[in-house]
Design a protein around this motif. Structure first.
Motif, PDB file in Angstrom:
ATOM      1  N   SER A 259       0.837  -1.199   0.000  1.00 31.00           N
ATOM      2  CA  SER A 259       0.000   0.000   0.000  1.00 31.00           C
ATOM      3  C   SER A 259       0.870   1.246   0.000  1.00 31.00           C
ATOM      4  N   HIS A 261       0.354   3.983   1.641  1.00 32.38           N
ATOM      5  CA  HIS A 261       0.420   4.585   2.971  1.00 32.38           C
ATOM      6  C   HIS A 261       0.270   3.502   4.031  1.00 32.38           C
ATOM      7  N   ALA A 262       0.831   3.774   5.167  1.00 34.44           N
ATOM      8  CA  ALA A 262       0.569   2.999   6.375  1.00 34.44           C
ATOM      9  C   ALA A 262      -0.385   3.795   7.263  1.00 34.44           C
ATOM     10  N   PHE A 275      -0.272  -1.839   7.491  1.00 41.67           N
ATOM     11  CA  PHE A 275      -0.076  -1.630   6.061  1.00 41.67           C
ATOM     12  C   PHE A 275      -0.598  -2.870   5.339  1.00 41.67           C
ATOM     13  N   TYR A 378       8.034   3.349   4.077  1.00 41.57           N
ATOM     14  CA  TYR A 378       7.078   4.400   4.411  1.00 41.57           C
ATOM     15  C   TYR A 378       7.808   5.462   5.219  1.00 41.57           C
TER      16      TYR A 378
END
Length: 500
Positions: A259, A261-262, A275, A378
């Motif tokens: 993904s 973003h976390a 995530f 991230y």
């Protein structure tokens, strides 16, 4: 006027307005052409009177237009609301809590595509690469690999072609080309080109039959054996390098996605860092294993500065949750507990932190049996506080449908902005309050029960013959509250305790 100018030397531009006064219903312009060249009247809302400041003489207007005070005020407000030009320098932004911070691009340790952003320099022991020449050739890019592949064959062909030409020249075969009684070392070798073609035919075992070695040249026989053995070794080495390079599982990692973003939100009343990871192929990763690292510089108590210190982030190693069955996209969760690096980090502190989270997925490719590794990272600004991943699985007719369009989508949820430590302390205080409330209520119950038991004794004197009077079907207040509390699964407390 001089005194007023010295006390109030400047005024905002939004307060510098031309003033028009109405006397006896007639419009009288205060700012005339004579005063326009000398100065401008500035209205001060705080003082309530007019202050004159000297300005540079302005060119006379082309046409005099009489406008009302409201029109000029609206024009001034419109000019004031226009966006100002950005000043050069560091661009600053503010987070959700108003923390001012300078926006700067942080250098990643691991790129989003998994490439490690590290370059090795000033290496003096470069000979170590030659001790493992096979791995060195495999690690080269495709352009260099193809160049080495072509040059390996071309150099050996040219080398042995030159030796065949040298043998023919030394034996005098080139001087007896027209002599039919002369037996050369190699038939039909009349120059370097023919010797080079014979070298190619020998190493590649083509054998057209026009050029052939004779039994009158023992040196040529030894060279033929040497070229055949060395050519087989070159073929095995180069074909092996190309096969390993083609079958490398690096491209398999392209279909393992993380993904963008976390997120940090509550799971079972505990803050968790999460995530999402997914596999786009139908062939699965066997024995998939997930790891996570926190990359952050720190300084020890002795004053030692450790750049890019690596701290392990638990994603279920103790419970076995790090071993994945990656058939559908999964949300990997890290519970922020007392052993976590994010134990003291709140939402306000997250916006000021500078760190990087590196996630690593390892497993065996089902089709080839080779180990594959996919990486991503991230930054602190890529961690969303108070968000949760959108569901992407639905039940269809006979199968489960995965919508990868919602793979990166998140939505906001109610999440406390405090740190996990503060959240744990608040939960502990609540548990302690409930414990002491229950214990104090249990201590009060025997006293109230004894008082209720004494009431029939005091009323027995009014009964005839001293017979006790029993009341059936009635309960005391404390018994009624206790009964309701047991039915509801909780113990009722008094109003003062609930307010406290």
């Amino acid at each position: 006027m001089a005194l007023e100018n010295s006390v109030f030397p400047s005024r905002p531009d939004s307060l510098s307005l031309p003033v028009e006064e109405k006397v006896d219903g007639e419009d009288v312009e205060v700012a005339t052409e004579a005063t326009a060249s000398a100065g401008v009247f500035n209205v001060s809302e705080e003082l309530g009177h007019v202050v004159t400041t000297e300005t540079a003489p302005s060119p006379p207007p082309l046409a005099k237009v009489n406008r009302s005070f409201q029109a000029k005020l609206a024009e001034r407000e419109a000019n004031a609301n226009q966006p100002r030009k950005k000043t050069q320098g560091a661009e600053k932004e503010r987070g959700r809590f108003g923390w001012a911070r300078t926006r700067r691009k942080r250098q990643r340790y691991v790129e989003k595509n998994g490439r490690c952003n590290v370059q090795h320099g000033n290496m003096r022991e470069t000979y170590r690469y030659l001790t493992d020449i096979f791995t060195t050739l495999v690690d080269l890019n495709w352009r260099c690999s193809l160049f080495v592949f072509v040059m390996a064959y071309a150099v050996t062909w040219l080398f042995f072609g030159a030796i065949w030409y040298l043998i023919a020249y030394c034996r005098g075969d080139l001087d007896h080309l027209e002599d039919e009684t002369w037996t050369p070392c190699v038939n039909n070798v009349n120059g370097f080109i023919s010797a080079f073609l014979f070298s190619i035919e020998t190493e590649t075992t083509i054998g057209y039959g026009h050029r052939v070695i004779t039994d009158q040249c023992p040196v040529g026989t030894m060279l033929l054996l040497l070229q055949a053995i060395l050519g087989s070794m070159v073929n095995a080495f180069m074909v092996g390098c190309m096969f390993v390079k083609i079958s490398q599982p690096n491209k398999r990692a392209e279909t393992l996605v993380f993904s963008k973003h976390a997120v940090i939100s509550l799971r079972d009343d505990k803050l968790c860092l999460m995530f999402r990871v997914g596999d786009l192929r139908s062939s699965h990763i066997v024995g998939a294993n997930m790891r996570a690292k926190l990359i952050k510089s720190k300084q020890t108590q002795e004053g030692e500065f450790i750049p890019l210190d690596q701290t392990d982030i638990s994603v279920g190693f103790e419970t076995g949750d790090d071993r994945l069955f990656l058939v559908s996209p999964l949300v990997i969760s890290h519970e922020i507990d007392a052993h976590s690096a994010f134990w003291d980090m709140s939402q306000a502190q997250l916006e000021k932190e500078d760190f990087e989270i590196v996630v690593i997925l390892e497993g065996m490719v089902e089709a080839t049996g080779m180990t594959c590794q996919a990486r991503s990272s991230y930054l602190a600004e890529e961690v969303l506080w108070g968000h949760r991943f959108s569901p992407m699985m639905s039940l269809a007719e006979g199968f489960f449908d995965i919508d990868y369009g919602a793979f990166h989508h998140t939505f906001e949820v109610d999440t406390p902005s405090c740190s996990a430590r503060e959240l744990s302390l608040a939960a502990a205080r609540l548990d302690a309050h409930l414990y002491w409330s229950i214990s104090s209520r249990l201590d009060e119950e025997p006293t109230l029960t004894n008082q209720a038991a004494k009431q029939p004794d005091s009323g027995s004197a009014d009964s005839k013959g001293g017979e006790p009077k029993f009341i059936v079907g009635e309960m005391t207040d404390i018994q009624e509250q206790t009964g309701l509390g047991e039915l509801n699964g909780s113990v009722a407390t008094n109003q003062s305790e609930s307010e406290a």
